[in-house]
Enzyme design. Structure first.
Site, PDB file in Angstrom:
ATOM      1  N   SER A   1       0.827  -1.335   0.034  1.00 12.83           N
ATOM      2  CA  SER A   1       0.184   0.070   0.119  1.00 12.83           C
ATOM      3  C   SER A   1       0.912   1.393  -0.190  1.00 12.83           C
ATOM      4  CB  SER A   1      -0.818  -0.038   1.163  1.00 12.83           C
ATOM      5  OG  SER A   1      -1.430   1.465   1.430  1.00 12.83           O
TER       6      SER A   1
ATOM      7  N   TYR B   1      -1.681  -1.415  10.577  1.00 12.19           N
ATOM      8  CA  TYR B   1      -1.767  -1.591   9.000  1.00 12.19           C
ATOM      9  C   TYR B   1      -0.812  -1.277   8.262  1.00 12.19           C
ATOM     10  CZ  TYR B   1      -3.826  -1.356   4.420  1.00 12.19           C
ATOM     11  OH  TYR B   1      -4.012  -1.462   3.060  1.00 12.19           O
TER      12      TYR B   1
HETATM   13  P1  NAD Z   1     -11.524  -5.754   0.373  1.00 12.65           P
HETATM   14  O1  NAD Z   1     -12.073  -5.844   1.891  1.00 12.65           O
HETATM   15  O2  NAD Z   1     -12.673  -5.802  -0.394  1.00 12.65           O
HETATM   16  O3  NAD Z   1     -10.830  -7.351   0.127  1.00 12.65           O
HETATM   17  C1  NAD Z   1      -9.985  -7.865   1.055  1.00 12.65           C
HETATM   18  C2  NAD Z   1     -10.040  -9.497   0.843  1.00 12.65           C
HETATM   19  O4  NAD Z   1      -9.242 -10.313   1.712  1.00 12.65           O
HETATM   20  C3  NAD Z   1     -11.534 -10.137   0.782  1.00 12.65           C
HETATM   21  O5  NAD Z   1     -11.384 -11.034  -0.286  1.00 12.65           O
HETATM   22  C4  NAD Z   1     -11.325 -10.855   2.233  1.00 12.65           C
HETATM   23  O6  NAD Z   1     -12.314 -11.783   2.311  1.00 12.65           O
HETATM   24  C5  NAD Z   1     -10.007 -11.198   2.421  1.00 12.65           C
HETATM   25  N1  NAD Z   1      -9.460 -11.317   3.572  1.00 12.65           N
HETATM   26  C6  NAD Z   1      -9.454 -10.641   4.838  1.00 12.65           C
HETATM   27  N2  NAD Z   1      -9.169 -11.377   5.807  1.00 12.65           N
HETATM   28  C7  NAD Z   1      -8.665 -12.685   5.301  1.00 12.65           C
HETATM   29  C8  NAD Z   1      -8.152 -13.716   5.854  1.00 12.65           C
HETATM   30  N3  NAD Z   1      -8.160 -13.892   7.322  1.00 12.65           N
HETATM   31  N4  NAD Z   1      -8.011 -14.960   5.328  1.00 12.65           N
HETATM   32  C9  NAD Z   1      -8.259 -14.749   4.099  1.00 12.65           C
HETATM   33  N5  NAD Z   1      -8.744 -13.643   3.258  1.00 12.65           N
HETATM   34  C10 NAD Z   1      -8.890 -12.706   4.070  1.00 12.65           C
HETATM   35  O7  NAD Z   1     -10.326  -4.755   0.325  1.00 12.65           O
HETATM   36  P2  NAD Z   1      -9.194  -4.693  -1.033  1.00 12.65           P
HETATM   37  O8  NAD Z   1      -9.200  -3.189  -1.249  1.00 12.65           O
HETATM   38  O9  NAD Z   1      -9.504  -5.651  -2.256  1.00 12.65           O
HETATM   39  O10 NAD Z   1      -7.912  -5.351  -0.203  1.00 12.65           O
HETATM   40  C11 NAD Z   1      -7.196  -6.346  -1.280  1.00 12.65           C
HETATM   41  C12 NAD Z   1      -5.782  -5.858  -0.574  1.00 12.65           C
HETATM   42  O11 NAD Z   1      -5.263  -4.428  -1.055  1.00 12.65           O
HETATM   43  C13 NAD Z   1      -5.298  -5.741   0.871  1.00 12.65           C
HETATM   44  O12 NAD Z   1      -3.975  -6.324   1.067  1.00 12.65           O
HETATM   45  C14 NAD Z   1      -5.354  -4.096   1.153  1.00 12.65           C
HETATM   46  O13 NAD Z   1      -4.386  -3.873   2.295  1.00 12.65           O
HETATM   47  C15 NAD Z   1      -4.708  -3.772  -0.002  1.00 12.65           C
HETATM   48  N6  NAD Z   1      -5.059  -2.369  -0.453  1.00 12.65           N
HETATM   49  C16 NAD Z   1      -6.087  -1.711  -0.594  1.00 12.65           C
HETATM   50  C17 NAD Z   1      -6.281  -0.563  -0.992  1.00 12.65           C
HETATM   51  C18 NAD Z   1      -7.542   0.302  -1.028  1.00 12.65           C
HETATM   52  O14 NAD Z   1      -7.655   1.386  -1.200  1.00 12.65           O
HETATM   53  N7  NAD Z   1      -8.617  -0.646  -1.382  1.00 12.65           N
HETATM   54  C19 NAD Z   1      -5.163   0.223  -0.848  1.00 12.65           C
HETATM   55  C20 NAD Z   1      -4.010  -0.237  -0.638  1.00 12.65           C
HETATM   56  C21 NAD Z   1      -3.559  -1.398  -0.515  1.00 12.65           C
END
Ligand code: NAD
Length: 264
Positions: free
Chosen positions: A141, A154
């Site tokens: 991130s 985080y």
């Molecule tokens: P999201 O909440 O839609 O997706 C998260 C995914 O991780 C889901 O499929 C959820 O079921 C899964 N998950 C959570 N805990 C879990 C566990 N214990 N075991 C297995 N799966 C688990 O959010 P997203 O934005 O799609 O996030 C995906 C990745 O991207 C994450 O690592 C997040 O930190 C990163 N990220 C997101 C953003 C943003 O702005 N959306 C920015 C930077 C990084």
């Protein structure tokens, strides 16, 4: 990597947001997918929309249960052979101040975002090294490059991923292992809704920053481009990406700015 067709691609957190968009993007390239997240029913929904994939295997998995991670990885590799591309995407965000957050919440975040990713990586690594090729994609991130309020652990979990995976990349450089670290900015997913608060419950609120962020499908295409171009690290998002340059060249100014910046 010149081609994704027929490659075995394991995506964690594939049931929503970025992971779901990656599943469709890799399916479109003709990959063989292994999709993981906690609920099978969510994965089945994604599977039904994976057009173009060579095959789609569903492996429900909680990455915070590290013994299950090892067992699942063993079973998957016995069934379909070595993984070509592992995408450590599963993650939970945080919306709580340091002073109000109990240590067990910090540990929960690290168990998913950091230990979950390294547990699965260690489980697929031996076969990758044996076949002298493998690609790990790590979902960090922008807060893996600088800390912001309300996301202390985080941010720490994402910083930790950089340390671990930069070390792994250097150790295995001559043995065919590649590591791509992706640092997204604000992406329009449910990440803020699912973010953990000080009492362990979900925030259950869509932050403005996420609502106005980049579409996950656009990010997924950019990740594929970075992979095919052999990149080691990419920062992808809107103007928030400038934060990395501002921190590097104007650290004192950035430190003052981030105290007041709108981060939700
Ligand atoms: P999201 O909440 O839609 O997706 C998260 C995914 O991780 C889901 O499929 C959820 O079921 C899964 N998950 C959570 N805990 C879990 C566990 N214990 N075991 C297995 N799966 C688990 O959010 P997203 O934005 O799609 O996030 C995906 C990745 O991207 C994450 O690592 C997040 O930190 C990163 N990220 C997101 C953003 C943003 O702005 N959306 C920015 C930077 C990084």
């Amino acid at each position: 990597m010149s081609d994704i067709k027929n490659k075995k691609v394991w995506i964690t957190g594939a049931s929503s947001g970025i992971g779901e968009a990656l599943a469709y993007a890799f399916a479109n390239q003709g990959a063989e997918l292994i999709l993981s997240s906690r609920k099978r029913s969510d994965l089945e929904r994604v599977q039904s929309k994976c057009q173009g994939a060579k095959a789609v295997h569903l492996e429900p998995l909680d990455v915070a249960r590290h013994a299950d991670v090892l067992e699942t990885a063993k079973r998957v590799q016995e069934k379909i052979g070595p993984i070509d591309i592992l995408i450590n995407n599963a993650g939970i965000s945080q919306r709580s101040l340091v002073e109000e957050t109990p240590l067990d919440i910090d540990k929960r975040i690290m168990d998913v975002n950091y230990f979950g990713a390294i547990a699965l990586t260690k489980a697929v690594l031996p076969a990758m090294l044996q076949q002298q090729s493998g690609q790990i994609i790590v979902m960090s991130s922008l807060v893996g490059k600088f800390g912001t309020p309300l996301r202390s652990t985080y941010s720490a979990s994402k910083h930790a991923l950089h340390g671990f995976f930069e070390a792994l990349r250097a150790e295995c450089y001559d043995r065919g292992l590649k590591v791509l670290i992706v640092c997204p900015g604000f992406i329009r997913t449910s990440v803020s809704i699912n973010a953990i608060t000080a009492d362990g419950s979900k925030q259950n609120k869509m932050d403005d920053a996420q609502e106005h962020g980049m579409a996950p499908e656009v990010l997924a295409e950019k990740i594929i481009q970075a992979l095919l171009a052999g990149k080691e690290e990419v920062n992808i998002g809107g103007k928030e990406v400038l934060g990395i340059l501002l921190k590097r060249f104007f650290p004192r100014w950035f430190s003052r700015y981030i105290r007041k910046a709108k981060v939700t």
